[in-house]
Design an enzyme around this catalytic site. Sequence first.
Site: not given
Ligand SMILES: Cc1ncc(C[n+]2csc(CCOP(=O)(O)OP(=O)(O)O)c2C)c(N)n1
Lengths: 324, 324, 319, 319
Positions: A60, A129
Amino acid sequence: MAMKTYLQALNDALRQEMERDPDVFILGEDVGQFGGCFGVTQGLFKQFGEARVKDTPITESAIIGAATGAAATGLRPVCEIMFVDFIGVCMDQLFNQAAKMRYMFGGKAKIPMVLRAPQGAGIGAAAQHSQSLEAWFLHMPGVKVAMPSTPEDAKGLLITAIRDDNPVIFLEHKMLYGIEGEVPDEAIAMPFGQAAIRREGRDVTIVATSKMAHTALEAAETLAADGISAEVIDPRTISPLDTQAIVDSVKKTHSLIVAHEAVKTGGVGAEIAAQVAEAAFDYLDAPIIRIGAPFTPVPFSVPLEQAFIPSAADIVKAARRLRG
Amino acid sequence: MAMKTYLQALNDALRQEMERDPDVFILGEDVGQFGGCFGVTQGLFKQFGEARVKDTPITESAIIGAATGAAATGLRPVCEIMFVDFIGVCMDQLFNQAAKMRYMFGGKAKIPMVLRAPQGAGIGAAAQHSQSLEAWFLHMPGVKVAMPSTPEDAKGLLITAIRDDNPVIFLEHKMLYGIEGEVPDEAIAMPFGQAAIRREGRDVTIVATSKMAHTALEAAETLAADGISAEVIDPRTISPLDTQAIVDSVKKTHSLIVAHEAVKTGGVGAEIAAQVAEAAFDYLDAPIIRIGAPFTPVPFSVPLEQAFIPSAADIVKAARRLRG
Amino acid sequence: MSIDKEKMIQMFATMTRIRQFETKLQEFFAAGKIPGFVHLYIGEEAVATGACATLRDQDYITSTHRGHGHLIAKGGDLKRMMAEIFGKRTGYCKGKGGSMHIADVELGILGANGIVGGGGPIANGAALASKYRGNDRVVVCFFGDGASNQGTTQEALNLASAWRLPVVFVNENNGYGISCPTCKSMAVADIADRAAAYDIPGVVVDGNDVTAVYEAVGEAVKRARTGDGPSLIECKTYRWRGHFEGDACVYRDDCELEDWVKKDPIPRFEKKLQAEGILSVEKAEAIRKAIAAELDAAIAFAEQSPLPEASEILEDVYA
Amino acid sequence: MSIDKEKMIQMFATMTRIRQFETKLQEFFAAGKIPGFVHLYIGEEAVATGACATLRDQDYITSTHRGHGHLIAKGGDLKRMMAEIFGKRTGYCKGKGGSMHIADVELGILGANGIVGGGGPIANGAALASKYRGNDRVVVCFFGDGASNQGTTQEALNLASAWRLPVVFVNENNGYGISCPTCKSMAVADIADRAAAYDIPGVVVDGNDVTAVYEAVGEAVKRARTGDGPSLIECKTYRWRGHFEGDACVYRDDCELEDWVKKDPIPRFEKKLQAEGILSVEKAEAIRKAIAAELDAAIAFAEQSPLPEASEILEDVYA
Ligand SMILES: Cc1ncc(C[n+]2csc(CCOP(=O)(O)OP(=O)(O)O)c2C)c(N)n1
Ligand SMILES: Cc1ncc(C[n+]2csc(CCOP(=O)(O)OP(=O)(O)O)c2C)c(N)n1
Ligand SMILES: [Mg+2]
Ligand SMILES: [Mg+2]
């Protein structure tokens, strides 16, 4: 005019502005093929391609910084922060960089960018959230803050936000994405700083932002049955704030309730109450009542979350108290 | 009791608490041998060594996170953020993690940490090193917020902050570091949520935080010469806020001025004004006036910076207006 | 890369201009003439100079709290810089910014920055605009060793590499972030090693050798301009003064400073230019004199300029 | 590293427990019984299981939004987990946290986390406490491929390495952050390469091979426990379900999923244990049945538990 959802109205605004101005582009997490976490950017990737609808990593600060730098050098970025709650990881790029750059540079930069983010509770998404953080942005010189509550406003205010030469924080309420309303087909910019009088009334002024404007209308309906005529004002933008419309209403009704979903303490309601307590004190016949969420993080479980979100009943009770 | 500066008082509190409780430790940028950017931690590195006075890289998110994790597992960290203005790079760790952890976990964690940071304008440090951001922290359930204005309060409140089992944001005003006052030699905890009546008066209540409490006293002096008797209240902590003391005073004086150095719009003054406009409306004889900084980033040049900082003259003018 | 003689002389002049400018500020600060914080660039002149000498006018830089050298090297006007640092209305920012916020967007200077690590994300934005428009402007992002530990810097490096943005990240490793030596703030000896985390080139260069900086950054600029994405160039150097004026430097030994003073980038380059017959003793002296005169004029301008009026405070918040 | 038989069987049971738990949640979510977001761990069970099997009870973990697997592997109680996910007062967080915030500080589980990259800095704090107290507790910090691009994660890695904190950063590279494939979010092919930026060991391991995870993490835990600082272990794996329940997965091909389903870590391990004579078909079936019964009890507990009262909302904000 056509019936559209709030979400479609936002999507319309983005599409029409991108068609109009090649400098407008979108960036954010999953805004591309995925269409955005809530679907606001659906279809835009297909229409405009990946140069103009840019999926970012989870980063972000780099998103807001990229928007700021691109805006300072002439583009008009619209970035999406997936939930406003994530603002904490990138607040510096927003408040110390984007918001202050023009001033620090002595007026020698323009930062025409929009930061869109959904706010609000209601889907059981819990403490990280579901927040409403507009009070932080209100206290931030250099940015403007829009909080549309209807599909028409969503479209009109987003168009204005994109055309504005300053950073605009555009706060959508996630529970409103599905509501329907008449929306003009053309791209009509809706001015900032002009409140909407959602319902005229004589006895009490209710200022309510975002989703709470709907709650206030519901309350007004109940109050009408009691013989209390409530005027409901939706500021639409809180920065700039249409103080005049609020003061004018209070001069007529002599009483004020301010309602928002954010935590009451230190919320935008405090600013509105304080402005009225200074500017229209002599017209007030009763204490100013604020309605806002209790002083807690947003809880997960349905009954707790429902207790967190201010209700029409809360507003009705307040209005009765004022009259009683 | 001895005459000490505000800075020495803070240093005393840290040292005495570290002597008393081996779980208390300090972390932050340049807090070690360097003694902190403003000198608050001077001498502690020498006395307690680098295990307990920890210099960090430039990594505010990791600092607050380390404090949060250490606090959740039983230590009592006191971390320094060199200027409160840097909070934007680490806000998430503060407001989504430290502040909410206990609640999100259903009460099954304690986060006894202190985040110390200097605030305020007056040294020509410009827009990114001069802000007062307490309004953001007021709107943050889960943390407490202290804003000492005297050496005695600096010591007493910091001791309480360290002993508190919740995250406490401890906001020092950088222009107060050099002021002197009587400070108890012993480690006496000063309760949170108890305002100080800095001067008793009959005609107008002036609530003023941090450095502005001194400005208000100056104004009260001038007003006294006019025959206006001002009561000056310093809340000392804004979260919890001693609403009772303020309301009691307003019941006596029937009028209220709230003064702070932060930008007026959306500031803590709005919350105080709103609380009074609800809780003591019937006692008010006049509009509530807020004094705060204009809606701009903090400018650099001396005449601009001076115009930014609310003055005793501003308060005097407001009081005269209330009486006029 | 061979550097033409004119450019060499220009680089000598730029380093000299920075040194003289900063030395004056040191005096003015000591005399209480400058409000706020002043972070001087003395000893590090070769970095800004070598890096900016690779750029075109339309290219961009983002700078730091220690920004005067970068701004001068990118062509900043001494008059308006000095006036800004004095808080005068004729300054770059009308007195609203001060030392830590000087900018000249028209010259491609996207601002000094009071936030450590603040510049990286913004540099990406300018680079993105360049790519978006299909022009070939490049961005140099200056950042310190301390800044390399800040998450914003690391995010900026990652996004630039994921998107192959035309940014050259120029790290000024002067050994300290305020009092914290790099060996305490990071486990790696070379910040250039961090390039591996983003699969971009990482190069260590002698930051007190202006031609070495020029060559390494020039290579990276060429890569960036032709669409091959970002690079990380680490320039090892040293700040002679305290972190800010007023810092007693309790955290470092005098002999460390002495060693580095021996490596002063300016006489070193001057001797080289003399040896190669590019710059005569007289010409060097003439350059120094001309710069001193230019600086005197800037000081006079700054001193004679008016302070802003209190009423100007409300201007420039919004466009 | 040789793993004793009992531990092998335990790991099989843990993976099975996670799979069954998540499969039930999938059903409940589809039936509209669970509010909010649910991020399932199906397909990735070997990572949490192998990593947590190296830990002692007093050791800590920090988890993510996709946390159920981590919590179960660290010994979380299915009853209280299920009740929490249902929003019941008997849940781990009294219904205040939900799926993304389950924690059990006594078991060393410092919380799932709704903020991507939120856990790293907190993991350091627990590790710092361990070092401060001179006990030898270790922290495992789980984080995703997407999270590795977040500044907080990178700051956490740096501080852990600068301070030699006993943290093992276990990266779950499942190929995507929501819809964003790793090849678009970063230029490196292996997240383990990022260890070079902090001068710590970086290891790539097959995240669908529970013994490989166990061995690599075990090595890193040993290092951490003996004071040699942090490591980064990248476990390559795949999530079978959408990012959250309800995600239609428009961004990936079915055949990709099919390939990975073939690499299902559970039957693979089961076969291995059978081949080595460690686990009979009957024993495996008995384990599955016992877990199903345990899960049924957890579900019954969750279903029969009361919801919190609205009045409880104000409790637990402050200690
Ligand atoms: C700071 C922040 N940015 C965006 C999100 C929205 N979000 C939740 S899970 C996710 C993807 C996370 O990807 P990864 O770290 O690869 O974990 P995975 O879901 O694949 O286990 C996102 C973008 C969030 N929760 N927090
Ligand atoms: C986010 C943030 N944290 C801390 C500071 C305070 N600060 C100003 S300069 C500085 C040191 C910077 O070190 P480095 O990046 O190495 O640059 P140098 O000063 O050595 O040129 C610090 C800690 C800041 N301005 N911003
Ligand atoms: Mg440095
Ligand atoms: Mg992933």
